[in-house]
Design a protein around this motif. Structure first.
Motif, short mmCIF file in Angstrom:
data_model
loop_
_atom_site.label_atom_id
_atom_site.label_comp_id
_atom_site.label_asym_id
_atom_site.label_seq_id
_atom_site.Cartn_x
_atom_site.Cartn_y
_atom_site.Cartn_z
N PRO A 182 34.79 35.31 28.31
CA PRO A 182 34.14 35.52 29.80
C PRO A 182 33.87 34.05 30.36
O PRO A 182 33.72 32.92 29.73
CB PRO A 182 33.12 35.93 29.49
CG PRO A 182 32.58 35.73 28.26
CD PRO A 182 33.54 35.61 27.64
N GLY A 183 34.08 33.91 31.80
CA GLY A 183 33.66 32.72 32.64
C GLY A 183 34.42 31.68 31.75
O GLY A 183 35.78 31.63 31.99
N CYS A 209 27.59 29.00 37.93
CA CYS A 209 27.92 30.33 37.37
C CYS A 209 29.25 30.85 38.14
O CYS A 209 30.06 30.96 37.34
CB CYS A 209 27.02 31.45 37.52
SG CYS A 209 25.63 31.01 36.44
N ASP A 210 29.36 30.71 39.43
CA ASP A 210 30.52 31.03 40.09
C ASP A 210 31.84 30.12 39.68
O ASP A 210 33.02 30.39 39.64
CB ASP A 210 30.39 31.06 41.76
CG ASP A 210 29.57 32.18 41.96
OD1 ASP A 210 29.43 33.25 41.43
OD2 ASP A 210 28.80 32.04 43.02
N ASN A 236 33.25 30.88 36.34
CA ASN A 236 34.32 32.02 36.59
C ASN A 236 35.65 31.44 37.20
O ASN A 236 36.70 32.03 36.70
CB ASN A 236 33.86 33.28 37.44
CG ASN A 236 32.62 33.71 36.71
OD1 ASN A 236 32.68 34.15 35.49
ND2 ASN A 236 31.54 34.19 37.59
N THR A 287 29.30 31.18 30.50
CA THR A 287 30.06 32.48 30.48
C THR A 287 30.33 33.02 32.03
O THR A 287 30.66 34.36 32.15
CB THR A 287 29.45 33.93 29.66
OG1 THR A 287 28.34 34.00 30.22
CG2 THR A 287 29.39 33.28 28.25
N GLY A 288 29.80 32.47 33.11
CA GLY A 288 29.73 33.03 34.40
C GLY A 288 28.47 33.67 34.62
O GLY A 288 28.56 34.16 35.76
N SER A 307 39.14 31.38 35.21
CA SER A 307 40.37 32.17 35.75
C SER A 307 41.44 31.33 35.85
O SER A 307 42.57 31.66 35.44
CB SER A 307 39.96 32.65 37.12
OG SER A 307 41.29 33.35 37.66
#
Length: 427
Positions: free
Chosen positions: A350-351, A320-321, A324, A247-248, A328
């Protein structure tokens, strides 16, 4: 060997209750790509249902397992313990959200983690009742099947569920259910049927998995936290599918401003090796007496070694980055297609835990969803569906997917959506 001949053997040898998403019989896999026994290549947007978030055969994970094989493979931690088990518990105690002392237990599956979370909550509170949410998925054992908020296929034909499990609606804006209605349902439950002094735990998923990838609204999570504090109820976050960079965040609850009392984890924890964990407040986790928790395979050394490598990879590779960033890109591509594919009712998550929900004339459209999945598979992209109405495609590619492969997958997805739309119009 070919897929068809193996499928015939499978039908003769394996119980039919084990469902199949595809007839791809795997020969090898690497990162986000899989090759079957016939040599066909597929891009994997399933990741073993969010298990290989770090990709198939991540080098760090493979190296860690090989090193552990050269030392020992099993002793049973309850018989002859080993330091890596303790060190992994320390790492999770530090990583799991919550500004309080924590302790951890290792088991083998997500269902087992949830089952033990309920055991611990009951031991701590001396109460029996549990509240869960419609559409939630928590496992296939009798307790976790009872907690799961979907009858078909998980409960049908298996008789009476466990007692003292109560379900309330989960907030879903697209389907007209608000947080206020969900919290009001709990209040009505407390007025009409269930004394809150009998409730041991409330369990929820920060993002509903099998239910349709619906994120829990922040006001719901805050409301549950306040309600549990008011009545001495244990709040359990089921992070079996949301955990480990998906989920980021390392864990989805890091995106909220309150913490659960117990967090359950599995799937992505060990990069493909069976391992699950539950981490929670030390005083709650210590409620069961010695011998009340455990399991022969819980915290197997190979799984523990793999989990250390997964945590290292997430941190060192910035996953994690990356989740995301990938999420996106996927959302932007799906949103760009919506003008031409009106069946896309919503893109969310999310993420890199993204879903697209398909509706026609305001009603769920599982037929279109199945058509998109089949079209993508014919073009070499493996997708998974989910949702109470079977009208959601969830995107679970490894977070390590190479950029070129991801771009290829997005092009296949685009073409598959447009082909399904054209077929729907023609029909």
């Amino acid at each position: 060997m070919d897929n068809a001949s193996i499928a015939a053997r499978r039908d003769a040898a394996i119980a039919r209750g084990v469902g199949m998403q595809t007839q791809i019989y795997v020969d090898r896999a690497e990162n986000a790509e899989v090759w079957d026994v016939e040599g066909n290549r597929y891009i994997d947007f399933a990741a073993g249902i969010a298990v290989v978030n770090t990709g198939h055969r991540h080098p760090k994970v493979v190296e860690a397992i090989r090193a552990q094989l050269d030392a020992y493979t099993h002793t049973c931690h309850q018989v002859m313990p080993y330091e890596p088990y303790i060190r992994l518990a320390e790492r999770l105690n530090d990583a799991v959200p919550g500004d309080f002392d924590k302790k951890t237990v290792f088991v083998t599956t997500g269902a087992e983690a949830v089952e033990n979370a309920i055991k611990i909550a009951r031991a701590h509170t001396g109460r029996d009742a549990v509240i869960a949410f419609g559409g939630g998925f928590h496992g296939r054992t009798f307790m976790t099947m009872s907690l799961t908020g979907k009858v078909v296929p998980y409960k049908r034909g298996f008789g009476t569920m466990m007692p003292d499990v109560h379900h309330v609606p989960f907030p879903i804006d697209l389907h007209g259910t608000t947080t206020n209605e969900a919290m009001s349902a709990i209040a009505q439950l407390f007025k009409a049927d269930l004394d809150p002094a009998r409730v041991a735990a409330i369990i929820f998923e920060p993002v509903q998995g099998e239910g349709g990838f619906y994120p829990a609204p922040p006001d719901l999570v805050r409301g549950l936290r306040a309600l549990c504090d008011e009545h001495g109820i244990v709040l359990i976050a089921d992070e079996v599918q949301t955990g480990f960079a998906r989920t980021g965040h390392l864990l989805a609850m890091q995106g909220y401003d309150v913490a659960p009392d117990i967090t359950t984890m599995a799937k992505g924890l060990a990069g493909g090796v069976p391992l699950a964990a539950l981490t929670g407040r030390a005083e709650i986790m210590d409620a069961p007496a010695p011998g009340g928790l455990g399991g022969t395979y819980g915290g197997n050394p190979l799984g523990i070694a793999a989990a250390h490598a997964v945590l290292d990879a997430i941190e060192e590779d910035g996953l994690c980055d990356r989740a995301n960033a990938l999420g996106s890109r996927l959302k932007q591509r799906l949103e760009a297609i919506r003008a031409d594919v009106p069946q896309i009712a919503e893109v969310r998550g999310p993420g890199f835990m993204i879903a697209a929900e398909f509706m026609t004339d305001g009603a769920p459209d599982p037929a279109f969803t199945t058509a998109v999945k089949a079209e993508a598979l014919s073009r070499g992209l493996v997708l998974l569906t989910c949702g109470v109405h079977a009208n959601v495609i969830r995107f679970l590619a490894p977070v390590t997917i190479p950029d070129a492969v991801f771009t290829e997958a997005l092009d296949i997805l685009d073409a598959s959506l447009r082909a399904a739309q054209s077929a729907a119009v023609a029909a």
